[in-house]
Write an enzyme that holds these catalytic residues in place. Structure first.
Site, PDB file in Angstrom:
ATOM      1  N   CYS A 177       0.840  -1.194   0.000  1.00 29.10           N
ATOM      2  CA  CYS A 177       0.000   0.000   0.000  1.00 29.10           C
ATOM      3  C   CYS A 177       0.883   1.256   0.000  1.00 29.10           C
ATOM      4  CB  CYS A 177      -0.968  -0.054   1.174  1.00 29.10           C
ATOM      5  SG  CYS A 177      -2.337   1.109   1.036  1.00 29.10           S
TER       6      CYS A 177
ATOM      7  N   HIS B 286      -3.428  -5.790   1.035  1.00 32.45           N
ATOM      8  CA  HIS B 286      -2.701  -5.991   2.297  1.00 32.45           C
ATOM      9  C   HIS B 286      -2.589  -7.457   2.694  1.00 32.45           C
ATOM     10  CE1 HIS B 286      -2.420  -1.765   3.756  1.00 32.45           C
ATOM     11  NE2 HIS B 286      -3.410  -1.606   2.890  1.00 32.45           N
TER      12      HIS B 286
ATOM     13  N   GLU C 157      -0.616  -8.659   4.833  1.00 27.69           N
ATOM     14  CA  GLU C 157      -0.340  -8.759   6.278  1.00 27.69           C
ATOM     15  C   GLU C 157      -1.616  -8.731   7.112  1.00 27.69           C
ATOM     16  OE1 GLU C 157      -0.562  -6.086   4.728  1.00 27.69           O
ATOM     17  OE2 GLU C 157      -0.636  -4.285   5.967  1.00 27.69           O
TER      18      GLU C 157
END
Lengths: 225, 81
Positions: free
Chosen positions: A85, A194, A196
């Site tokens: 991002c 994302h 994560e």
């Protein structure tokens, strides 16, 4: 393996990135934007957020931070770097990746779980996936539309440097459905969604994103062997 | 002290959703003659010393390095009146 996670003023996702690193069996090492020091890490994650308030352009100020002064030459020399991002935006501003991220076509900030297809399972951060594998991970960005001139887009496609692509119509107007790309070496990867935030079923829409982190751990272990 | 104006615009081929939003708001306000809006940025720099060739050259370098992203933007600069 020690993986650095950089915190800039305005970073939001450094904690989740460090958690994903830990889940993948590596040691997260906090790196600070103002330190001219990578602390001897074996890879680096540039996390999401709004570094320096996104002033000027997303990632434009972060690019000139002291830690980036160390990171850019290290990445060019082969250090694996993952930009998520805002981290992707910083990698583009730093010219470690080509192109730029521009405002979403519909102007809205998009927060939605999206389906991606892995197109390049040969990078340091995607070697644990198979080409064509589908991932379900969150997207949350206002300036996530990838833009580059036609020649650059053609070159990225021809050289297999589109790493992940949105399934179906891209939610943000990104060029050719591109969600993430890599550099020539495959060590530097940037993507808007994302991974994560998708490392287990309890806290994410899927565990699909963990593969980015386990991939780099496996790449590192393979390099040591 | 000299002042230099740097204006940064998205390249014509880069989609400008902000400009489009301003265009549609213009039409809602009744300004139907407006056919296109592109939104950019204007920087006003104050320099130590005169805005001579060397100073403008330095500002141009700054614009290319920082103020504009040449991948998606173009810029122009001029001394302020």
């Amino acid at each position: 393996m020690r993986i650095g996670v950089v915190t800039f003023p305005g970073s939001l996702d450094d904690t989740d990135a460090a958690r994903a690193v830990r889940y993948a069996g590596a040691e997260p090492v906090p790196l600070w934007h103002a330190d001219r020091d990578l602390r001897g890490v074996d890879a680096v994650v540039l996390p999401g957020g709004f570094s320096y308030g996104d002033y000027l352009r997303c990632g434009a100020i972060a690019r000139f931070s002291p830690v980036m002064g160390e990171l850019v030459p290290a990445a060019r020399a082969g250090l694996p770097v993952l930009g998520i991002c805002n981290g992707f935006q910083i990698l583009c501003e730093a010219h470690l990746l080509p192109g730029a991220l521009t405002r979403n076509a519909g102007l809205r900030f998009i927060t939605r779980d999206v389906r991606l297809t892995v197109e390049n399972a040969g990078t340091a951060w995607t070697s644990g996936y198979t080409s064509g594998q589908q991932l379900f991970v969150p997207l949350k960005s206002g300036e996530g539309a990838y833009a580059a001139d036609e020649a650059t887009l053609d070159e990225l496609e021809a050289s297999g440097r589109v790493v992940v692509r949105y399934d179906g119509a891209a939610p943000n107007g990104t060029a050719r459905g591109i969600a993430g790309i890599c550099d020539e070496s495959g060590n530097v990867v940037g993507l808007m969604p994302h991974p994560e935030h998708a490392i287990d079923a309890l806290t994410g829409p899927s565990p699909d994103g963990l593969g980015f982190f386990t991939s780099v751990v496996a790449t590192f272990a393979g390099a040591l062997r | 002290m000299a002042r230099v104006i740097v204006e940064v615009m998205l390249k014509p081929e880069i989609h400008d959703p902000q400009g489009e939003a301003v265009l549609s708001a213009s039409h809602r306000l009744g300004f139907g003659t407006v056919t296109s809006v592109r939104q950019g940025k204007r920087f006003e720099l104050e320099l130590d010393g005169p805005a001579d060739g060397a100073a403008l050259g330095a500002v141009e370098e700054l614009a290319r390095e920082l103020l504009a992203n040449p991948v998606i933007e173009e810029f122009s600069l001029r001394p302020a009146d």
